[in-house]
Design a protein around this motif. Structure first.
Motif, PDB file in Angstrom:
ATOM      1  N   MET A   1      40.153  52.325  42.180  1.00 47.26           N
ATOM      2  CA  MET A   1      41.290  52.486  41.278  1.00 47.26           C
ATOM      3  C   MET A   1      42.342  51.416  41.551  1.00 47.26           C
ATOM      4  O   MET A   1      42.771  51.228  42.682  1.00 47.26           O
ATOM      5  CB  MET A   1      41.915  53.877  41.464  1.00 47.26           C
ATOM      6  N   LEU A   2      42.740  50.717  40.502  1.00 48.18           N
ATOM      7  CA  LEU A   2      43.739  49.670  40.644  1.00 48.18           C
ATOM      8  C   LEU A   2      45.126  50.279  40.836  1.00 48.18           C
ATOM      9  O   LEU A   2      45.547  51.154  40.073  1.00 48.18           O
ATOM     10  CB  LEU A   2      43.749  48.768  39.412  1.00 48.18           C
ATOM     11  N   ILE A  36      45.114  48.745  52.465  1.00 49.49           N
ATOM     12  CA  ILE A  36      45.081  49.298  51.111  1.00 49.49           C
ATOM     13  C   ILE A  36      44.378  48.309  50.182  1.00 49.49           C
ATOM     14  O   ILE A  36      44.773  47.151  50.071  1.00 49.49           O
ATOM     15  CB  ILE A  36      46.493  49.613  50.603  1.00 49.49           C
ATOM     16  N   GLU A  37      43.336  48.772  49.511  1.00 52.32           N
ATOM     17  CA  GLU A  37      42.514  47.920  48.652  1.00 52.32           C
ATOM     18  C   GLU A  37      42.903  48.072  47.185  1.00 52.32           C
ATOM     19  O   GLU A  37      43.593  49.007  46.800  1.00 52.32           O
ATOM     20  CB  GLU A  37      41.032  48.255  48.853  1.00 52.32           C
ATOM     21  N   THR A 113      45.496  36.882  33.103  1.00 50.97           N
ATOM     22  CA  THR A 113      45.135  37.866  34.123  1.00 50.97           C
ATOM     23  C   THR A 113      43.823  37.508  34.828  1.00 50.97           C
ATOM     24  O   THR A 113      43.448  38.192  35.787  1.00 50.97           O
ATOM     25  CB  THR A 113      45.005  39.272  33.512  1.00 50.97           C
ATOM     26  N   GLU A 114      43.140  36.441  34.375  1.00 49.33           N
ATOM     27  CA  GLU A 114      41.837  36.117  34.946  1.00 49.33           C
ATOM     28  C   GLU A 114      41.933  35.792  36.433  1.00 49.33           C
ATOM     29  O   GLU A 114      41.105  36.243  37.240  1.00 49.33           O
ATOM     30  CB  GLU A 114      41.201  34.936  34.204  1.00 49.33           C
ATOM     31  N   VAL A 115      42.951  35.012  36.820  1.00 51.34           N
ATOM     32  CA  VAL A 115      43.079  34.659  38.228  1.00 51.34           C
ATOM     33  C   VAL A 115      43.393  35.901  39.065  1.00 51.34           C
ATOM     34  O   VAL A 115      42.922  36.034  40.201  1.00 51.34           O
ATOM     35  CB  VAL A 115      44.167  33.566  38.426  1.00 51.34           C
ATOM     36  N   LEU A 120      41.385  40.006  42.975  1.00 48.80           N
ATOM     37  CA  LEU A 120      41.060  41.403  43.301  1.00 48.80           C
ATOM     38  C   LEU A 120      39.572  41.562  43.586  1.00 48.80           C
ATOM     39  O   LEU A 120      39.171  42.264  44.520  1.00 48.80           O
ATOM     40  CB  LEU A 120      41.482  42.323  42.152  1.00 48.80           C
ATOM     41  N   ARG A 121      38.739  40.899  42.783  1.00 45.50           N
ATOM     42  CA  ARG A 121      37.287  41.017  42.955  1.00 45.50           C
ATOM     43  C   ARG A 121      36.845  40.514  44.319  1.00 45.50           C
ATOM     44  O   ARG A 121      35.874  41.013  44.901  1.00 45.50           O
ATOM     45  CB  ARG A 121      36.566  40.236  41.846  1.00 45.50           C
ATOM     46  N   ARG A 122      37.568  39.555  44.850  1.00 42.00           N
ATOM     47  CA  ARG A 122      37.229  38.975  46.152  1.00 42.00           C
ATOM     48  C   ARG A 122      38.034  39.593  47.297  1.00 42.00           C
ATOM     49  O   ARG A 122      38.099  39.035  48.389  1.00 42.00           O
ATOM     50  CB  ARG A 122      37.394  37.466  46.104  1.00 42.00           C
TER      51      ARG A 122
END
Length: 257
Positions: A1-2, A36-37, A113-115, A120-122
């Protein structure tokens, strides 16, 4: 969850003194965020931005020098926050709105928002901040951290929005409102106090207006006191702190402050 955490300028800076960071608070909060992720941090500009903006007449008067000095100042605060996060073991990276957002009539028209999603993905923590930005209608404007939170929560469908301030929540007659719905917003306006120090972004009224817009599309948020040790971590863990802003029906009476 973001999760999206906003740290108010009143928490991390002394808003009455030009470019004065509250290093002890920044370090404490950074350590509370360790581990916290799926987290985006957005912080206010506080005394690093508002005073410069006022002195150069921004956003009413276009000033290239004013844009540069304001941006350099808020970028310095962002560097301090990012370095404190790194010292606490958080893999944080800065994202400057001047370089990835365009305004129209003072509101965010486009923001890349791509960057942010790639960070977040990494496993990284993007750290954004209140800033100046180019405005296709007015030449330039000020984009508040609150508006950035609102935009990102919508664009990325955040599951949690937590707004850390220097008060316990939305207060009336010395008590904290446990819950606010969009329907109650009009009746609350006379009770909202102006921001402390210099603030060109609307203070608590501006903050609550952004969160009410989120509530109207089903994204809940909380305003809580980030100046209390442990509250940042508690808020991001889902504890009931401060004031909930929601479009759903909840008990919305006051609770003891």
């Amino acid at each position: 969850m973001l999760k999206i955490l906003k740290l108010g300028g009143s928490i991390i800076t002394d808003k009455s003194r030009l470019a004065t960071a509250r290093l002890d608070q920044i370090s404490r909060i950074a350590h509370e965020l360790s581990g916290i992720e799926d987290l985006i941090v957005v912080h206010g500009a506080g005394s690093f931005g508002h005073i410069h903006a006022r002195n150069f007449g921004l956003p009413e008067r276009f000033s290239g020098e004013g844009l540069l000095k304001t941006h350099l100042s808020v970028s310095e605060l962002n560097r301090i926050v990012v370095e404190a996060l790194h010292d606490a073991g958080v893999d944080a990276l800065p994202v400057h709105p001047l370089s990835n957002a365009v305004l129209r009539d003072g509101r965010i028209h486009l923001m890349s928002t791509e960057v942010i999603t790639e960070m977040l993905r990494r496993g990284m923590t993007p750290v954004l901040h209140g800033d100046v930005a180019m405005d296709v209608s007015r030449g330039a404007g000020i984009v508040s951290g609150d508006q950035i939170v609102s935009y990102l929560a919508r664009a990325l469908r955040a599951g949690m929005v937590a707004m850390g301030t220097d008060v316990d929540g939305i207060m009336i007659d010395g008590r904290v409102l446990s819950c606010i719905t969009p329907e109650r917003m009009h009746s609350l306006e006379p009770h909202l106090l102006p921001a402390k120090g210099v603030d060109v972004t609307g203070g608590m009224r501006g903050k609550l207006a952004e969160l009410v817009r989120l509530a109207e599309i089903g994204i809940d948020s909380r305003i809580f006191n980030a100046g209390v040790s442990g509250n940042v971590r508690r808020a991001l863990s889902g504890e009931r702190l401060g004031t909930l802003i929601t479009g759903r029906e909840h008990g919305d009476g006051p609770q003891e402050a």
